[in-house]
Every structure is written in C-alpha cells, then in structure tokens.
Design a protein around this motif. Structure first.
Motif, PDB file in Angstrom:
ATOM      1  N   ILE A  54       0.387 -10.433  -1.870  1.00  0.00           N
ATOM      2  CA  ILE A  54      -0.791  -9.903  -2.561  1.00  0.00           C
ATOM      3  C   ILE A  54      -0.609 -10.114  -4.054  1.00  0.00           C
ATOM      4  O   ILE A  54       0.391  -9.666  -4.634  1.00  0.00           O
ATOM      5  CB  ILE A  54      -0.980  -8.410  -2.239  1.00  0.00           C
ATOM      6  CG1 ILE A  54      -1.221  -8.219  -0.738  1.00  0.00           C
ATOM      7  CG2 ILE A  54      -2.154  -7.834  -3.035  1.00  0.00           C
ATOM      8  CD1 ILE A  54      -1.249  -6.776  -0.306  1.00  0.00           C
ATOM      9  N   LEU A  55      -1.552 -10.788  -4.675  1.00  0.00           N
ATOM     10  CA  LEU A  55      -1.486 -11.089  -6.101  1.00  0.00           C
ATOM     11  C   LEU A  55      -2.580 -10.306  -6.824  1.00  0.00           C
ATOM     12  O   LEU A  55      -3.751 -10.706  -6.809  1.00  0.00           O
ATOM     13  CB  LEU A  55      -1.661 -12.596  -6.332  1.00  0.00           C
ATOM     14  CG  LEU A  55      -0.672 -13.508  -5.591  1.00  0.00           C
ATOM     15  CD1 LEU A  55      -1.016 -14.965  -5.834  1.00  0.00           C
ATOM     16  CD2 LEU A  55       0.760 -13.204  -6.012  1.00  0.00           C
ATOM     17  N   PRO A  56      -2.237  -9.172  -7.445  1.00  0.00           N
ATOM     18  CA  PRO A  56      -3.242  -8.324  -8.100  1.00  0.00           C
ATOM     19  C   PRO A  56      -4.075  -9.058  -9.152  1.00  0.00           C
ATOM     20  O   PRO A  56      -5.246  -8.729  -9.352  1.00  0.00           O
ATOM     21  CB  PRO A  56      -2.398  -7.218  -8.746  1.00  0.00           C
ATOM     22  CG  PRO A  56      -1.162  -7.165  -7.921  1.00  0.00           C
ATOM     23  CD  PRO A  56      -0.892  -8.585  -7.519  1.00  0.00           C
ATOM     24  N   GLU A  57      -3.488 -10.058  -9.813  1.00  0.00           N
ATOM     25  CA  GLU A  57      -4.222 -10.765 -10.860  1.00  0.00           C
ATOM     26  C   GLU A  57      -5.384 -11.574 -10.302  1.00  0.00           C
ATOM     27  O   GLU A  57      -6.255 -12.023 -11.061  1.00  0.00           O
ATOM     28  CB  GLU A  57      -3.276 -11.672 -11.650  1.00  0.00           C
ATOM     29  CG  GLU A  57      -2.632 -12.796 -10.863  1.00  0.00           C
ATOM     30  CD  GLU A  57      -1.313 -12.394 -10.217  1.00  0.00           C
ATOM     31  OE1 GLU A  57      -0.529 -13.317  -9.885  1.00  0.00           O
ATOM     32  OE2 GLU A  57      -1.070 -11.192 -10.031  1.00  0.00           O
ATOM     33  N   THR A  58      -5.428 -11.773  -8.991  1.00  0.00           N
ATOM     34  CA  THR A  58      -6.528 -12.501  -8.368  1.00  0.00           C
ATOM     35  C   THR A  58      -7.587 -11.547  -7.805  1.00  0.00           C
ATOM     36  O   THR A  58      -8.474 -11.984  -7.071  1.00  0.00           O
ATOM     37  CB  THR A  58      -6.007 -13.401  -7.233  1.00  0.00           C
ATOM     38  OG1 THR A  58      -5.483 -12.580  -6.174  1.00  0.00           O
ATOM     39  CG2 THR A  58      -4.930 -14.342  -7.731  1.00  0.00           C
ATOM     40  N   MET A  59      -7.492 -10.251  -8.152  1.00  0.00           N
ATOM     41  CA  MET A  59      -8.384  -9.237  -7.568  1.00  0.00           C
ATOM     42  C   MET A  59      -9.046  -8.402  -8.666  1.00  0.00           C
ATOM     43  O   MET A  59      -8.858  -7.182  -8.740  1.00  0.00           O
ATOM     44  CB  MET A  59      -7.590  -8.358  -6.607  1.00  0.00           C
ATOM     45  CG  MET A  59      -6.813  -9.165  -5.571  1.00  0.00           C
ATOM     46  SD  MET A  59      -5.638  -8.185  -4.621  1.00  0.00           S
ATOM     47  CE  MET A  59      -6.748  -7.326  -3.517  1.00  0.00           C
ATOM     48  N   PRO A  60      -9.842  -9.030  -9.543  1.00  0.00           N
ATOM     49  CA  PRO A  60     -10.437  -8.295 -10.662  1.00  0.00           C
ATOM     50  C   PRO A  60     -11.419  -7.206 -10.240  1.00  0.00           C
ATOM     51  O   PRO A  60     -11.484  -6.151 -10.879  1.00  0.00           O
ATOM     52  CB  PRO A  60     -11.139  -9.388 -11.470  1.00  0.00           C
ATOM     53  CG  PRO A  60     -11.392 -10.491 -10.485  1.00  0.00           C
ATOM     54  CD  PRO A  60     -10.207 -10.464  -9.579  1.00  0.00           C
ATOM     55  N   LEU A 161     -14.094  -1.958 -20.819  1.00  0.00           N
ATOM     56  CA  LEU A 161     -13.296  -3.160 -20.622  1.00  0.00           C
ATOM     57  C   LEU A 161     -13.695  -4.272 -21.585  1.00  0.00           C
ATOM     58  O   LEU A 161     -12.865  -5.104 -21.966  1.00  0.00           O
ATOM     59  CB  LEU A 161     -13.446  -3.659 -19.180  1.00  0.00           C
ATOM     60  CG  LEU A 161     -12.809  -2.776 -18.101  1.00  0.00           C
ATOM     61  CD1 LEU A 161     -13.256  -3.233 -16.718  1.00  0.00           C
ATOM     62  CD2 LEU A 161     -11.289  -2.813 -18.210  1.00  0.00           C
ATOM     63  N   ALA A 162     -14.963  -4.290 -22.004  1.00  0.00           N
ATOM     64  CA  ALA A 162     -15.473  -5.370 -22.853  1.00  0.00           C
ATOM     65  C   ALA A 162     -15.286  -5.118 -24.341  1.00  0.00           C
ATOM     66  O   ALA A 162     -15.022  -6.052 -25.105  1.00  0.00           O
ATOM     67  CB  ALA A 162     -16.953  -5.602 -22.559  1.00  0.00           C
ATOM     68  N   VAL A 163     -15.429  -3.870 -24.771  1.00  0.00           N
ATOM     69  CA  VAL A 163     -15.439  -3.573 -26.207  1.00  0.00           C
ATOM     70  C   VAL A 163     -14.113  -3.874 -26.906  1.00  0.00           C
ATOM     71  O   VAL A 163     -14.111  -4.537 -27.947  1.00  0.00           O
ATOM     72  CB  VAL A 163     -15.885  -2.110 -26.453  1.00  0.00           C
ATOM     73  CG1 VAL A 163     -15.613  -1.691 -27.884  1.00  0.00           C
ATOM     74  CG2 VAL A 163     -17.370  -1.964 -26.139  1.00  0.00           C
ATOM     75  N   LEU A 180     -26.685 -10.397 -23.966  1.00  0.00           N
ATOM     76  CA  LEU A 180     -25.722 -11.493 -24.018  1.00  0.00           C
ATOM     77  C   LEU A 180     -25.127 -11.704 -22.626  1.00  0.00           C
ATOM     78  O   LEU A 180     -24.826 -10.737 -21.935  1.00  0.00           O
ATOM     79  CB  LEU A 180     -24.574 -11.176 -24.980  1.00  0.00           C
ATOM     80  CG  LEU A 180     -24.878 -11.069 -26.476  1.00  0.00           C
ATOM     81  CD1 LEU A 180     -23.622 -10.638 -27.222  1.00  0.00           C
ATOM     82  CD2 LEU A 180     -25.399 -12.390 -27.032  1.00  0.00           C
ATOM     83  N   THR A 181     -24.963 -12.963 -22.239  1.00  0.00           N
ATOM     84  CA  THR A 181     -24.188 -13.246 -21.040  1.00  0.00           C
ATOM     85  C   THR A 181     -22.711 -13.082 -21.380  1.00  0.00           C
ATOM     86  O   THR A 181     -22.339 -12.952 -22.552  1.00  0.00           O
ATOM     87  CB  THR A 181     -24.425 -14.684 -20.554  1.00  0.00           C
ATOM     88  OG1 THR A 181     -23.920 -15.592 -21.546  1.00  0.00           O
ATOM     89  CG2 THR A 181     -25.907 -14.952 -20.321  1.00  0.00           C
ATOM     90  N   ALA A 182     -21.871 -13.115 -20.354  1.00  0.00           N
ATOM     91  CA  ALA A 182     -20.430 -12.998 -20.583  1.00  0.00           C
ATOM     92  C   ALA A 182     -19.935 -14.120 -21.489  1.00  0.00           C
ATOM     93  O   ALA A 182     -19.159 -13.883 -22.426  1.00  0.00           O
ATOM     94  CB  ALA A 182     -19.692 -13.041 -19.245  1.00  0.00           C
ATOM     95  N   ILE A 220     -15.951  -9.074 -15.842  1.00  0.00           N
ATOM     96  CA  ILE A 220     -16.614  -7.807 -16.162  1.00  0.00           C
ATOM     97  C   ILE A 220     -18.097  -7.905 -15.830  1.00  0.00           C
ATOM     98  O   ILE A 220     -18.683  -6.991 -15.238  1.00  0.00           O
ATOM     99  CB  ILE A 220     -16.423  -7.446 -17.650  1.00  0.00           C
ATOM    100  CG1 ILE A 220     -14.955  -7.128 -17.931  1.00  0.00           C
ATOM    101  CG2 ILE A 220     -17.302  -6.251 -18.041  1.00  0.00           C
ATOM    102  CD1 ILE A 220     -14.625  -7.059 -19.418  1.00  0.00           C
ATOM    103  N   GLU A 221     -18.716  -9.009 -16.216  1.00  0.00           N
ATOM    104  CA  GLU A 221     -20.136  -9.226 -15.938  1.00  0.00           C
ATOM    105  C   GLU A 221     -20.407  -9.217 -14.438  1.00  0.00           C
ATOM    106  O   GLU A 221     -21.374  -8.608 -13.962  1.00  0.00           O
ATOM    107  CB  GLU A 221     -20.575 -10.551 -16.554  1.00  0.00           C
ATOM    108  CG  GLU A 221     -22.051 -10.876 -16.352  1.00  0.00           C
ATOM    109  CD  GLU A 221     -22.411 -12.207 -16.985  1.00  0.00           C
ATOM    110  OE1 GLU A 221     -23.274 -12.244 -17.873  1.00  0.00           O
ATOM    111  OE2 GLU A 221     -21.800 -13.244 -16.588  1.00  0.00           O
ATOM    112  N   ARG A 222     -19.552  -9.868 -13.676  1.00  0.00           N
ATOM    113  CA  ARG A 222     -19.722  -9.922 -12.214  1.00  0.00           C
ATOM    114  C   ARG A 222     -19.559  -8.536 -11.603  1.00  0.00           C
ATOM    115  O   ARG A 222     -20.335  -8.137 -10.720  1.00  0.00           O
ATOM    116  CB  ARG A 222     -18.708 -10.895 -11.619  1.00  0.00           C
ATOM    117  CG  ARG A 222     -18.796 -11.030 -10.102  1.00  0.00           C
ATOM    118  CD  ARG A 222     -18.014 -12.224  -9.609  1.00  0.00           C
ATOM    119  NE  ARG A 222     -17.980 -12.244  -8.161  1.00  0.00           N
ATOM    120  CZ  ARG A 222     -16.907 -11.994  -7.424  1.00  0.00           C
ATOM    121  NH1 ARG A 222     -15.749 -11.720  -8.018  1.00  0.00           N
ATOM    122  NH2 ARG A 222     -16.956 -12.023  -6.116  1.00  0.00           N
TER     123      ARG A 222
END
Length: 229
Positions: A54-60, A161-163, A180-182, A220-222
C-alpha cells in the motif's frame, strides 16, 4: 504496508469503503465516512489499484478525507483563525518594485483576483511594493473571517490544503469558488518563480517540486468536485 485485503466495495447506504467487508478507519481511528458516493467510489478505486504494498502517496482522496475527519472537523475554530491570518499577508498584495516586466505581469494577473475578492467576498486587500509587511484593515479581516465560517467542512478542508502552498487566501477562495482551475491557481501562485525561470532557467529539483505542487492543486480540485456531487 503490505496489502492485507482482497476485495474493495462501497457501502452505498453508509457512504463507506469496505475492505473485505470491513470499513476503513482514519489514522486517528475514526470511521472514514464520505461526503458523497462519488468520493467514496474514488477512494475505493485508490485502494483497489494498490499492488502488493500500500503506497499512501498514491491515495490523495483517502488522505484528504482523513484530513477532513481527523484534523478539520475537531479543530475547525482553530483552523479558521489560522487561515484568516493568510488574508493579512496575502501573496497577491506583495509586489515587486522592479523589473518593469515583472511589475506589469503581477498587476495584470493579480489585480483582477483582488478585484474579484473585493466584489464577491467583500474582502478588500491593499497591495504594496516590497517585502515589508503591512496591516490590512479590520473590515478586510472581518470579511475573511466571515468567508471561512461559511465554508462546509469539505470546502474548508480543500481551502486549508490550497492556501498554504499558494501563500494566498484569495487564490484559495478563487479555487474553491471555481473562479480559478487548479492549474490556473498553481500558475498564479507561481508567477514570481516562473518569471525567474524564464530569465535563468530551472534545475531538476526545482522542476520536480513545482510538478508535485501542481499535482497537489489538481488533487485538491478533484477531491472538492467529487465531494460536492
């Protein structure tokens, strides 16, 4: 972590993802209950796509949902205060004095966003030249506070997460609103860096960091779009 499950399913009634029939929990041990069925399906796809490990970095989507439940919901008031502070030091308000090409690019790109924030959010921020901090008005900070209080937990999670990586309250708000889009949010926040790269070039490490940051904005957008369905 070695993969420990065989099947991944979605409990449509509870909005949960099940691993071998058992619901996923957050790192803090809370039930991972999702804001929408499309988000639950997106997270199920992340778990189903895992290989032997399991690779957490692939599970945003999993990570952002857990952030909402473990960090945002229980300490929402604190996070609101932290995020409002970004309005007092917004990237869009700190302008270069030179060269003229950068000054013009900042004005052309950033001024419309400040005008949008003023008209749409009642958030009127004053730009300045140089790096010395300036105090924004009490009215502006109150408008920023009203904005964050009005966000849902999902929206506040995406905003939080974005700011920080954008360095801008306004860019984050514009992204949440769909102004704005991502990719646009990334581009606007990286205006100074892009200008310097055009002059001097970019090394591989900086390029990798920028690529990772751009991908973070897209994720984040998704997350926000799926949670809002």
């Amino acid at each position: 972590m070695k993969k420990f499950y065989k099947t991944v399913t979605v409990d449509e009634q509870g909005g949960r993802v099940l691993l071998d029939g058992r619901p996923i929990k957050t790192p803090a041990g809370n039930p991972l209950i999702f804001a929408s069925l499309p988000l639950a399906q997106g997270i199920a796809d992340e778990w189903a796509a895992q290989g032997e490990k399991i690779l957490p970095e692939t599970m945003p989507l999993t990570r952002m949902s857990a952030t909402q439940i473990d960090r945002v919901a229980p300490r929402r008031s604190e996070m609101e205060i932290e995020l409002v502070a970004y309005a007092g030091s917004d990237l869009l308000c700190y302008r270069a004095g030179e060269p003229a090409a950068l000054v013009e690019r900042q004005a052309a790109t950033w001024d419309p966003l400040l005008h949008w924030a003023s008209g749409k959010l009642g958030l009127s921020l004053v730009p300045t030249s140089g790096i010395m901090p300036i105090d924004q008005s009490e009215e502006a900070m109150a408008a920023a506070a009203r904005y964050v209080v009005g966000l849902s937990d999902v929206e506040l999670t995406a905003f939080a997460l974005a700011v920080p990586p954008a360095g801008s309250f306004v860019i984050g708000a514009a992204m949440i609103a769909g102004k704005l889009t991502a990719e646009e949010a990334f581009s606007v926040s990286q205006l100074d860096e892009t200008f310097q790269i055009e002059l001097w070039g970019e090394d591989y490490e900086a390029a990798d960091r920028r690529a990772a940051l751009k991908l973070e904005f897209i994720e984040i957008e998704r997350f926000l779009k799926l949670a809002r369905v």
